[in-house]
Design a protein around this motif. Structure first.
Motif, PDB file in Angstrom:
ATOM      1  N   ASN A  86      24.110 137.160  22.064  1.00  0.00           N
ATOM      2  CA  ASN A  86      25.504 137.576  21.897  1.00  0.00           C
ATOM      3  C   ASN A  86      25.631 138.816  21.031  1.00  0.00           C
ATOM      4  O   ASN A  86      26.084 138.767  19.900  1.00  0.00           O
ATOM      5  N   THR A  87      25.218 139.947  21.563  1.00  0.00           N
ATOM      6  CA  THR A  87      25.288 141.201  20.832  1.00  0.00           C
ATOM      7  C   THR A  87      26.107 142.217  21.624  1.00  0.00           C
ATOM      8  O   THR A  87      26.352 142.056  22.823  1.00  0.00           O
ATOM      9  N   ALA A  91      26.611 142.900  25.877  1.00  0.00           N
ATOM     10  CA  ALA A  91      27.915 143.059  26.519  1.00  0.00           C
ATOM     11  C   ALA A  91      28.013 144.405  27.233  1.00  0.00           C
ATOM     12  O   ALA A  91      28.500 144.490  28.370  1.00  0.00           O
ATOM     13  N   PRO A 104      29.783 135.258  26.551  1.00  0.00           N
ATOM     14  CA  PRO A 104      28.739 134.828  25.608  1.00  0.00           C
ATOM     15  C   PRO A 104      28.650 133.315  25.548  1.00  0.00           C
ATOM     16  O   PRO A 104      29.649 132.609  25.662  1.00  0.00           O
ATOM     17  N   LYS A 105      27.440 132.799  25.395  1.00  0.00           N
ATOM     18  CA  LYS A 105      27.250 131.357  25.206  1.00  0.00           C
ATOM     19  C   LYS A 105      27.457 131.014  23.727  1.00  0.00           C
ATOM     20  O   LYS A 105      27.044 131.787  22.861  1.00  0.00           O
ATOM     21  N   ARG A 143      27.685 137.253  15.879  1.00  0.00           N
ATOM     22  CA  ARG A 143      27.588 136.427  17.067  1.00  0.00           C
ATOM     23  C   ARG A 143      28.746 135.444  17.167  1.00  0.00           C
ATOM     24  O   ARG A 143      28.754 134.565  18.027  1.00  0.00           O
ATOM     25  N   GLN A 148      32.488 138.391  19.600  1.00  0.00           N
ATOM     26  CA  GLN A 148      32.166 138.485  21.023  1.00  0.00           C
ATOM     27  C   GLN A 148      33.329 139.082  21.807  1.00  0.00           C
ATOM     28  O   GLN A 148      33.134 139.866  22.736  1.00  0.00           O
ATOM     29  N   ARG A 152      33.355 142.471  24.083  1.00  0.00           N
ATOM     30  CA  ARG A 152      33.796 142.505  25.477  1.00  0.00           C
ATOM     31  C   ARG A 152      34.807 143.633  25.698  1.00  0.00           C
ATOM     32  O   ARG A 152      34.759 144.331  26.719  1.00  0.00           O
TER      33      ARG A 152
END
Length: 483
Positions: A86-87, A91, A104-105, A143, A148, A152
């Motif tokens: 998640n960086t 993205a 992101p998870k 993160r 996130q 995005r």
């Protein structure tokens, strides 16, 4: 509402495949699954789905690399990418290869359902003309879900010229967002120019923005290019936009509407070839309601809003940020330090009124001053207490005074550039500050020099000398302190 479609879900985690497939089937979609790139290729040979949903890290390769190739072969196939990496780099890379969306998870299944419906309804987003980005790129770190969402938004705007308004408390990293948008976009080879509205005298803001011609005002000895010209082809970052005076707001609005401007005192029209990113730590909507900010300018700037969270709203990012700042301090030549679990817990439980900037300063202080390589909770508390103990002294400084001094220096630099190097600057600025201070204290104490001297913390004779030197009229003063 879009119709159900065929969806291929790719993830090496069987639990995720099962949960995602079940959620999409509830929406009426026909779902097949794969656990690797090899299985993905096999399923694609059997039937091309309406939407592909894939993880990035797969046991036999990188999902994003495969997506880039796949979209070249299947340009109408919408692809949704999800990842635990998640960086900002992930993205942006997802958008770069042409993914329709990035999640992101861990993600909310409702978000995935909405993304699949949108992909079926609208088709795939076109690949962006963007540079390769590595983890060592723009230094936005975090993160947490809040960050996130920031990633995005950035990923979706870097390839276009839409105006962006970044909001957030002081110290949250608004300029880093602006720099990331610039560095990752097609204007990255042109200048990135920043202007802080709060640091410029109100009467000079238009000259700073648009430049001025020789003779446009007193002291304008030569033509000077403004920030719009300096940033030509690149990005202009307007920080603290809420402090912009109304007359300058009107002129900025005209430029945003027409794409052209003239210098102060000039007649030639110049094309404004810049991308605008503005930032504020104020509530611009409230300023609009109060009549202190133009509503039409607000809407021109707020095309793409980016809300940066305060650090206390993303505590899970604190350890990651702390380690990053300690590593950077070591790269700058300071001793390398590490935090133990107790110290990390102290950081996570602190409210960080100064946000990321306060955390960075604390880590550098620890790197410079701590004798221990491993920082434990007691040492961290001491360092934090020492840092906060110094805060009142900093907080007591009136930012208006600091801004006025900076503004005075800016004016001298424009009107008398030689004065910056003639050795008189210190005495000149101190004298300019000293006169209103002494006059205000004399007025406060009814022209009683003794009381004014005591309040100032100086000797009465010293005060008399300063009155003579500064030429302050003391005709009405009472030097002996008599009532």
């Amino acid at each position: 509402m879009s119709h159900p479609g065929a969806v291929l879900v790719v993830d090496d985690d069987s639990t995720i495949r099962t949960v995602v497939a079940a959620a999409l089937r509830r929406d009426g979609h026909r779902v097949t699954t794969a656990a690797s790139l090899a299985e993905l290729r096999r399923e694609m040979r059997l039937a091309v789905p309406d939407v592909l949903v894939t993880d990035v890290v797969l046991p036999d390769g990188n999902g994003l690399d495969f997506v880039a190739t796949l979209i070249g072969e299947q340009p109408d196939l919408p692809v949704i990418v999800f990842s635990a990496q998640n960086t900002l780099a992930t993205a942006v890379r997802a958008t770069e290869v042409g993914a329709f969306d990035y999640l992101p998870k861990p993600f909310d299944l409702d978000l995935l359902s909405n993304a699949v419906r949108g992909a079926i309804a609208k088709g795939r987003r076109r690949p962006a003309d963007m540079p390769d980005i590595e983890e060592g790129g723009p230094s936005l770190i975090g993160r947490s879900p809040a960050m996130q969402e920031v990633y995005r938004v950035i990923a979706r705007v870097v390839s276009n010229d839409l105006t962006v308004l970044v909001s957030g408390e002081s110290g949250t990293g608004k300029e880093l967002v602006a720099k990331a948008i610039h560095d990752l976009g097609p204007r990255r080879r042109a200048p990135f120019v920043a202007l802080n509205m709060a640091a410029i005298p109100r009467e000079l803001i238009e000259a700073e923005l648009f430049g001025h011609e020789r003779g446009a005002f007193t002291g304008a000895a030569a033509r000077v290019a403004g920030k719009f010209e300096q940033a030509a082809g690149g990005t202009l970052f307007l920080d603290e936009i809420g402090d912009m005076p109304m007359d300058a707001q009107t002129r900025l609005l005209r430029v945003l509407q027409s794409g052209e401007f003239t210098t102060v005192g000039g007649a030639r029209t110049i094309k404004a070839d810049v991308r605008i990113v503005a930032a504020t730590n104020k509530d611009l909507s409230a300023l609009v309601s109060a009549g202190q900010f133009r509503e039409d300018l607000f809407y021109r700037l707020n095309v793409v809003p980016v809300a940066l969270p305060a650090l206390r709203e993303r505590r899970q990012d604190v350890p990651l940020l702390a380690r990053h700042f300690l590593d950077r301090a070591a790269e700058d030549g300071l001793p390398r330090k590490q935090l133990d679990a107790g110290a990390v817990a102290v950081l996570e439980n602190y409210d960080w009124p100064g946000n990321v900037r306060e955390l960075e300063n604390l880590m550098r202080r620890i790197a410079a001053l701590s004798r221990d390589e491993i920082i434990d909770a007691p040492a961290l508390r001491r360092a934090l207490g020492e840092a906060r103990a110094g805060t009142p002294a900093v907080a007591d400084r009136d930012p208006g005074i600091e801004a006025a001094v900076r503004a005075r220096l800016e004016r001298i630099a424009i009107e008398e550039p030689h004065a910056l190097d003639d050795g008189t600057l210190y005495d000149r600025i101190i004298g300019e500050v000293e006169r209103p201070l002494i006059e205000a204290m004399l007025q406060r104490h009814a022209q009683n020099q003794l009381r004014a001297a005591r309040a100032l913390g100086i000797n009465r004779n010293t005060l008399r000398k300063r009155l003579d030197t500064l030429g302050i009229d003391v005709a009405q003063s009472r030097p002996d302190g008599a009532e």
